[in-house]
Design a protein around this motif. Structure first.
Motif, short mmCIF file in Angstrom:
data_model
loop_
_atom_site.label_atom_id
_atom_site.label_comp_id
_atom_site.label_asym_id
_atom_site.label_seq_id
_atom_site.Cartn_x
_atom_site.Cartn_y
_atom_site.Cartn_z
N ALA A 1 -4.31 -6.13 -5.38
CA ALA A 1 -4.46 -5.36 -4.14
C ALA A 1 -3.49 -4.18 -4.11
O ALA A 1 -3.88 -3.06 -3.74
N ASP A 2 -2.24 -4.40 -4.50
CA ASP A 2 -1.28 -3.29 -4.57
C ASP A 2 -1.70 -2.28 -5.63
O ASP A 2 -1.60 -1.07 -5.44
N ALA B 1 -4.75 -1.65 -6.59
CA ALA B 1 -5.89 -0.90 -6.06
C ALA B 1 -5.42 0.18 -5.10
O ALA B 1 -5.97 1.29 -5.08
N ALA B 2 -4.40 -0.13 -4.31
CA ALA B 2 -3.86 0.87 -3.39
C ALA B 2 -3.28 2.05 -4.17
O ALA B 2 -3.49 3.21 -3.80
N LEU C 1 2.01 4.14 1.15
CA LEU C 1 1.27 2.89 0.93
C LEU C 1 1.98 1.67 1.49
O LEU C 1 1.36 0.64 1.67
N ASP D 1 -11.34 4.18 -1.38
CA ASP D 1 -10.14 3.53 -0.85
C ASP D 1 -9.93 2.20 -1.55
O ASP D 1 -10.79 1.72 -2.30
N ALA D 2 -8.79 1.59 -1.33
CA ALA D 2 -8.40 0.37 -2.04
C ALA D 2 -9.39 -0.75 -1.82
O ALA D 2 -9.70 -1.52 -2.75
N ASP D 3 -9.92 -0.90 -0.60
CA ASP D 3 -10.88 -1.97 -0.33
C ASP D 3 -12.16 -1.80 -1.15
O ASP D 3 -12.74 -2.79 -1.61
N SER E 1 -6.09 4.09 -5.60
CA SER E 1 -6.84 4.83 -4.58
C SER E 1 -6.22 6.20 -4.31
O SER E 1 -6.91 7.10 -3.81
N ILE F 1 -12.33 -0.25 -4.08
CA ILE F 1 -11.96 -0.55 -5.47
C ILE F 1 -11.95 -2.05 -5.69
O ILE F 1 -12.45 -2.55 -6.70
#
Length: 155
Positions: A76-77, A79-80, A55, A89-91, A83, A93
């Motif tokens: 954002a981290d 969510a990564a 990641l 994927d993180a985006d 994921s 989420i």
């Protein structure tokens, strides 16, 4: 995934307090704990190497996820990390989270200035708006504050 944690925490709170007659409002502290547990579980399943090399998280963020000390981790981290144990994927989420928060604001009839005034995080209305839109970073702790306020006002 974050918004699902909010829903689960709200449901659990309602079930546990229904019999006692206490408040069914989910608190920011309860959401922080639920977010920390979800992130800790996803991070533990992935392992430190995947967090840092896969990641690209820095060592402090990887340790925070593994330890469940995620208040200062960016959403954002987070969510990564989530994921890694989810089919999205993180985006995706993050987009789902933003949609959930904005729809909650609509249901609760809240604007960004009211949110800024109603949370403990030191954010202005403009900063809340930027965070909700993804134009500025939001921490997991700030997310817990905002989500708890929205959930309280929706009732």
């Amino acid at each position: 995934m974050f918004h699902e944690v909010v829903g689960d925490a709200t449901d659990e709170r309602e079930e546990s307090t229904a019999a006692s007659g206490g408040s069914t409002d989910v608190t920011a502290s309860e959401l922080r704990s639920a977010f920390a547990a979800a992130l800790r579980e996803a991070a533990a399943d992935a392992g430190r190497t995947k967090l840092t090399e896969g990641l690209g998280l820095d060592a402090a963020s990887a340790d925070a996820a593994l330890d469940g000390d995620v208040d200062d981790m960016t959403v954002a981290d987070g969510a990564a990390v989530l994921s890694l144990s989810d089919d999205r994927d993180a985006d995706v989420i993050l987009a789902e989270l933003r949609d959930h928060l904005l729809m909650g604001m609509t249901t609760a009839v809240l604007d960004v200035d009211t949110i800024a005034a109603g949370i403990d995080a030191d954010l202005t209305g403009q900063e809340v708006q930027q965070a909700l839109e993804g134009r500025a970073a939001m921490t997991v702790g700030e997310l817990a504050e905002i989500a708890a306020l929205i959930e309280r006002r929706k009732r």
